[in-house]
Enzyme design. Structure first.
Site, PDB file in Angstrom:
ATOM      1  CD  GLU A  72      -3.068   0.189   0.839  1.00 47.88           C
ATOM      2  OE1 GLU A  72      -3.295   0.963  -0.154  1.00 47.88           O
ATOM      3  OE2 GLU A  72      -3.435  -0.780   0.932  1.00 47.88           O
ATOM      4  CB  CYS A  93      -2.146   6.437   1.754  1.00 47.36           C
ATOM      5  SG  CYS A  93      -3.428   5.656   2.676  1.00 47.36           S
TER       6      CYS A  93
HETATM    7  P1  NDP Z   1       8.775   4.618   4.465  1.00 56.83           P
HETATM    8  O1  NDP Z   1       8.393   3.859   3.346  1.00 56.83           O
HETATM    9  O2  NDP Z   1      10.083   5.174   4.974  1.00 56.83           O
HETATM   10  O3  NDP Z   1       8.377   3.813   5.844  1.00 56.83           O
HETATM   11  C1  NDP Z   1       7.261   2.961   6.063  1.00 56.83           C
HETATM   12  C2  NDP Z   1       7.371   1.859   6.904  1.00 56.83           C
HETATM   13  O4  NDP Z   1       8.793   1.176   6.552  1.00 56.83           O
HETATM   14  C3  NDP Z   1       7.994   2.414   8.402  1.00 56.83           C
HETATM   15  O5  NDP Z   1       7.429   1.368   9.242  1.00 56.83           O
HETATM   16  C4  NDP Z   1       9.432   2.305   8.362  1.00 56.83           C
HETATM   17  O6  NDP Z   1      10.122   2.204   9.418  1.00 56.83           O
HETATM   18  C5  NDP Z   1       9.598   1.054   7.437  1.00 56.83           C
HETATM   19  N1  NDP Z   1      10.839   0.782   6.698  1.00 56.83           N
HETATM   20  C6  NDP Z   1      11.686   1.623   6.313  1.00 56.83           C
HETATM   21  N2  NDP Z   1      12.739   1.195   5.829  1.00 56.83           N
HETATM   22  C7  NDP Z   1      12.558  -0.067   6.143  1.00 56.83           C
HETATM   23  C8  NDP Z   1      13.363  -1.113   5.882  1.00 56.83           C
HETATM   24  N3  NDP Z   1      14.672  -1.168   5.118  1.00 56.83           N
HETATM   25  N4  NDP Z   1      13.067  -2.409   6.261  1.00 56.83           N
HETATM   26  C9  NDP Z   1      11.792  -2.678   6.897  1.00 56.83           C
HETATM   27  N5  NDP Z   1      11.029  -1.693   7.197  1.00 56.83           N
HETATM   28  C10 NDP Z   1      11.370  -0.310   6.915  1.00 56.83           C
HETATM   29  O7  NDP Z   1       7.586   5.863   4.632  1.00 56.83           O
HETATM   30  P2  NDP Z   1       7.466   7.048   5.759  1.00 56.83           P
HETATM   31  O8  NDP Z   1       6.495   6.425   6.681  1.00 56.83           O
HETATM   32  O9  NDP Z   1       8.755   7.721   5.985  1.00 56.83           O
HETATM   33  O10 NDP Z   1       6.761   8.066   4.545  1.00 56.83           O
HETATM   34  C11 NDP Z   1       7.515   8.642   3.688  1.00 56.83           C
HETATM   35  C12 NDP Z   1       6.732   8.793   2.431  1.00 56.83           C
HETATM   36  O11 NDP Z   1       5.890   7.726   2.186  1.00 56.83           O
HETATM   37  C13 NDP Z   1       5.668   9.776   2.829  1.00 56.83           C
HETATM   38  O12 NDP Z   1       6.237  11.192   2.747  1.00 56.83           O
HETATM   39  C14 NDP Z   1       4.802   9.599   1.506  1.00 56.83           C
HETATM   40  O13 NDP Z   1       5.038  10.192   0.360  1.00 56.83           O
HETATM   41  C15 NDP Z   1       4.776   8.132   1.458  1.00 56.83           C
HETATM   42  N6  NDP Z   1       3.758   7.459   2.176  1.00 56.83           N
HETATM   43  C16 NDP Z   1       2.696   6.767   1.506  1.00 56.83           C
HETATM   44  C17 NDP Z   1       1.639   6.176   2.118  1.00 56.83           C
HETATM   45  C18 NDP Z   1       0.673   5.842   1.399  1.00 56.83           C
HETATM   46  O14 NDP Z   1      -0.076   4.680   1.806  1.00 56.83           O
HETATM   47  N7  NDP Z   1       0.435   6.166   0.014  1.00 56.83           N
HETATM   48  C19 NDP Z   1       1.638   6.346   3.707  1.00 56.83           C
HETATM   49  C20 NDP Z   1       2.740   6.789   4.212  1.00 56.83           C
HETATM   50  C21 NDP Z   1       3.690   7.424   3.600  1.00 56.83           C
HETATM   51  P3  NDP Z   1      11.019   3.357  10.146  1.00 56.83           P
HETATM   52  O15 NDP Z   1       9.688   4.395  10.391  1.00 56.83           O
HETATM   53  O16 NDP Z   1      11.457   2.882  11.313  1.00 56.83           O
HETATM   54  O17 NDP Z   1      11.945   3.768   9.157  1.00 56.83           O
END
Ligand code: NDP
Length: 675
Positions: A255, A294
């Site tokens: 997602e 999202c």
């Molecule tokens: P990320 O993709 O950075 O993080 C999402 C989740 O993945 C977090 O729990 C993060 O943990 C985890 N994660 C990151 N790197 C790893 C890894 N290498 N291994 C395992 N887990 C990992 O998204 P963000 O939440 O930081 O948001 C960044 C951007 O993503 C937003 O600005 C937006 O553009 C988009 N976004 C889109 C969404 C949607 O559904 N459309 C929802 C939320 C965000 P941790 O926080 O510990 O890094």
């Protein structure tokens, strides 16, 4: 507050490398999380060995009851979650979506589990398929819970809803969960996880929390595990490329980024209710959760002739949004989740501005109430206008995850379709029209690019649930850029956590395994009528064979005049001449059913409490006056309900004297429990 993980039945103290998490409002440190220090192999094994084993011993109804209890427990404590969430920048309305929305998902799954699933530990998918001429070999699809673990990786924006909307279907399916919240809001998820653990409602190992990094967790996944991810496209792609995901074919539900559209239809000119609804919804989606959703509207697509009116109306509405400390009642929009997020949003805004003009909001000049604008992650609502959306690229590709939206015009309806689909696959699009022809042209134009389509007009204005709100009953997910995943959608989402197997064998074998009698399996005939047996004493396959009854023309006449059903096929021999189905006057199908009930019923008071319905009724062969019918009634399935009664599904076949099937159906009764 040092955040601990909850693994292997205990709270694990954070490791040494602490990460500081700042309040979105004040910039002060509110919690410390850690990465590393957790034995991921042990965590997964504990889930599979202890949690999975416990959950699979429960039926769907028992798991549903567990979700309901958990929902009630969390409801009593939700104020604590509200309080913490203010620090993430969420207003009270934002919290309602996150906290109450998450708890609501538990209740919906509890209700659906009780109502729509059997009180069993597996599901049957479809009926028995005959695979042989003589009927000694057949097949049926059976759906059983995976023996693995559901790894849920959540985004920062909904720490409660994100956790609970993934948790409910996994637990209902019978699969334990390891949940990993996004670090920046993990203190809220941590508080929720503490409540879940302290409630003692879930069996040991059914729920674990990993705060911080997932470390080497992916190295230990197997084909029985599921990863459900919400976040950025970049992280999603990185995780999907992990060699273990490919090697083990680990199910991966994603997602991610989505450039959702709202389309104002040509009929919805200024002054119509649909125009006003469009403006209201776009403004709401820009400002709720400060646009960090999202599902938020990133592209407002309007007829070129109305673009100026749209911009003017949005400007007016957005000017009324008070920005500031989300704890203040007067504040409508809080800050972004943190300064990094603000940096990202402003960087994305700069790119968008190369193709679109900023027409409302100034990131350098806006007022903030009850907080220090320099320390909190505040930005105002920012509205852009793209004059050439057909040739533009970034407005269709860059998701500025904040209160940012671009208005773009279209000339013909086909152009609106093309623009919406330029998002490359989105979670949701909303359409504002009162014209069903325009609505259906849009739906068939954009449907395959979108996971959800919301038609908003004056008729549903008061009750519609909103462009941006995924409902637990409806599918949430989208193709392409949106990740290609699908969550929620009621019972559909259990499929991610279960395996469908084609089960093939003799009817007796299928019946023995599934507990569902199928034609061809042995029948059990006992001395007394099956209606004389209490729920627990009734055998699957127990059968009653009725006597014959001849259907006369007088029966048909009587039934027709008694019920008023004088359809020509029952009354007029002449009218049936050359008819493709009827060789002459035939008995009413409902007459057959009524006579069948008369033939199989055992009338005296007894364990059968009520007949509550028929399923899968088919009239197979017409019956003519003078023909005799008889009935077979076989106990097909039993499903315990409560201490007083259980449901019995009977397989019923009406045949003619020559042995041809005239009708088949399943009869449902409530049967009393003996004690
Ligand atoms: P990320 O993709 O950075 O993080 C999402 C989740 O993945 C977090 O729990 C993060 O943990 C985890 N994660 C990151 N790197 C790893 C890894 N290498 N291994 C395992 N887990 C990992 O998204 P963000 O939440 O930081 O948001 C960044 C951007 O993503 C937003 O600005 C937006 O553009 C988009 N976004 C889109 C969404 C949607 O559904 N459309 C929802 C939320 C965000 P941790 O926080 O510990 O890094």
């Amino acid at each position: 507050m040092k955040l601990e993980s909850f693994v292997c039945g205990q709270w694990a103290a954070p490791g040494r490398d602490l990460i500081e998490i700042a309040s979105a409002v004040s910039g002060d440190v509110v919690a410390q999380a850690t990465s590393g220090g957790i034995d991921m192999r042990k965590t997964l094994d504990y889930a599979r060995g202890t949690g999975g084993a416990h959950l699979r011993r429960l039926t769907f109804h028992q798991r549903a009851d567990m979700l309901k209890k958990l929902g009630q427990y969390l409801t009593e404590r939700k104020e604590q979650l509200y309080k913490l969430s203010f620090q993430t920048g969420a207003t009270r309305i934002d919290n309602t979506i996150d906290v109450d929305g998450g708890i609501g998902t538990l209740f919906v799954y509890a209700g659906k589990g009780r109502r729509e699933l059997p009180n069993a530990k597996f599901l049957l998918d479809g009926g028995v398929e005959s695979l042989s001429k003589a009927g000694s070999f057949a097949g049926q699809h059976i759906v059983t819970p995976l023996h693995g673990v559901a790894v849920h990786i959540n985004a920062f924006n909904f720490p409660c809803w994100g956790m609970l909307e993934k948790l409910a279907p996994a637990l209902l399916a019978g699969v334990p969960v390891v949940t990993k919240p996004a670090t920046v809001t993990s203190y809220v998820a941590h508080a929720l996880a503490r409540m879940i653990a302290e409630s003692g409602i879930l069996p040991d190992g059914a729920f674990q929390l990993v705060v911080g990094s997932t470390g080497d967790l992916f190295d230990h996944l197997t084909c029985q595990d599921v990863v459900s991810f919400t976040g950025s496209a970049e992280t999603s792609q990185k995780l999907q490329r992990h060699p273990v995901i490919a090697r083990e074919a680990v199910r991966f539900v994603a997602e991610r980024d989505s450039l959702n559209a709202a389309i104002l239809a040509p009929d919805a000119a200024p002054g119509t209710p649909e125009f006003d609804l469009f403006i209201k919804e776009v403004a709401k989606e820009m400002t709720v959760k400060a646009g960090q959703k999202c599902t938020a509207i990133r592209r407002a697509i309007a007829p070129s002739a109305h673009v100026d009116a749209v911009i003017a109306a949005l400007r007016e509405r957005l000017a009324k949004i008070t920005i500031g400390n989300p704890e203040l009642e007067s504040v409508r929009m809080g800050p972004l989740v943190g300064l990094d997020q603000r940096r990202d949003v402003l960087a994305h805004l700069a790119k968008l501005r190369s193709e679109a003009e900023l027409v409302s909001g100034d990131p350098d000049r806006f007022s903030v109430e009850g907080a220090d604008a320099a320390r909190g992650a505040f930005v105002p609502p920012l509205l852009l206008h793209c004059a050439n959306p057909a040739s533009a690229v970034s407005v269709h590709e860059i998701e500025a995850f904040g209160p940012v939206c671009t208005v773009m015009g279209y000339d013909a309806l086909d152009d609106a379709v093309t623009l919406a689909n330029r998002g490359g696959g989105s979670l949701v699009a909303s359409v504002y029209t009162h014209d069903t022809k325009i609505a259906s042209d849009l739906v068939f134009g954009i449907g395959s690019f979108h996971g959800r389509l919301v038609m908003i007009d004056r008729d549903c204005a008061k009750e519609q649930t909103g462009h941006g709100s995924p409902m637990p009953q409806m599918v949430h997910g989208g193709p392409g850029r949106a990740g290609g995943g699908e969550e929620l959608g009621g019972i559909r989402s259990l499929q991610h956590y279960m395996q469908r197997s084609a089960l093939q064998g003799s009817p007796a074998m299928l019946t023995g395994i599934t507990g569902s009698w199928s034609k061809g399996a042995a029948i059990v005939e006992k001395e007394r009528h099956p209606f004389r047996y209490h729920f627990e004493d009734l055998d699957i396959g127990q059968t009653f064979m009725s006597k014959e009854r001849t259907i006369t023309l007088e029966d048909i006449e009587h039934f027709a005049h008694f019920t008023g059903d004088t359809f020509y096929a029952h009354m007029d021999e002449e009218a049936t001449k050359g008819h493709p189905f009827f060789p002459g006057r035939v008995a009413h199908g409902y007459l057959l059913l009524s006579f069948a009930a008369g033939l199989f019923v055992d009338p005296d008071p007894g364990p059968v409490l009520a007949n509550y319905g028929l399923d899968s009724l088919r009239f197979v062969k017409p019956v003519q006056p003078g023909e005799a019918i008889k009935v077979r009634l076989t106990a097909k399935e039993k499903s315990p309900r409560n201490k007083q009664y259980g449901e019995v599904r009977w397989d019923v076949e009406i045949t003619t004297a020559s042995g041809e099937t005239a009708a088949t159906y399943e009869l449902l009764t409530m049967n009393a429990v003996r004690s």
